[in-house]
Design a protein around this motif. Sequence first.
Motif: not given
Length: 224
Positions: A124-125, A127, A132, A134, A136, A143, A148
């Motif tokens: 999934e991502t 939000n 956000k 991530d 994976e 955002t 990062e």
Amino acid sequence: MYNHILYIEDDEEVAALVEQNLRDSEYRFTWLTSGKDIDIYIDEVDLVILDIMLPGLDGFTVGKRMKEKYQNLPILFLTARTAIEDKLTGLEFADDYLTKPFHPKELLLRIDKLLKRFEKVTLETINIKHVKFDVEANQIINTDTNEEIILTEKQFKIFQLLVQNSNHILTKEQIYSSVWKEPYIEGDKTLTVHIRYLRQRIEKDPQHPQIIETIRGLGYRVRR
């Protein structure tokens, strides 16, 4: 990967062992001692682990009824019943059969294979407000700035755990034992300090947090 596992087992010691291993492997986990309340959870789970010897309806009956209604829901028997007759009966409708005693790594491998076979594995991502996550890449992005958000190991584990259990209140005891792997001692400020620094990195206004909520007298929650 935050797949939700439903475990139906009346042995508290075995259930605690399975829960610890699944949570350490980042699975969401719900434990029931019988098949009585499965309808409450069945629509939100990705896999069911089922014992045979249960109070009330036995595991064969519970599992068969589930499979008839939810054909795409993988069912794994985890039981002390080793007789070939039991295995054949279970495998008439269930997708795997593992006997006790078992090695946790074998259980995790079988779960992983079933989730992949039934295409239940989701990366999934997520939000939440301006953040956000991530899953994976294990990366957190602001955002608004597209930058990062860098966290310490403990901060990341706390945030990951809260996101993994989004919309659920986690007590200080639950968070501390999961992240630090030792019992929480009442009055210890370690978690509180980490939450404060985590909010400074995650929240737009750490004094008025919108992502990591404090539930007074209970613990913390991330609402999605």
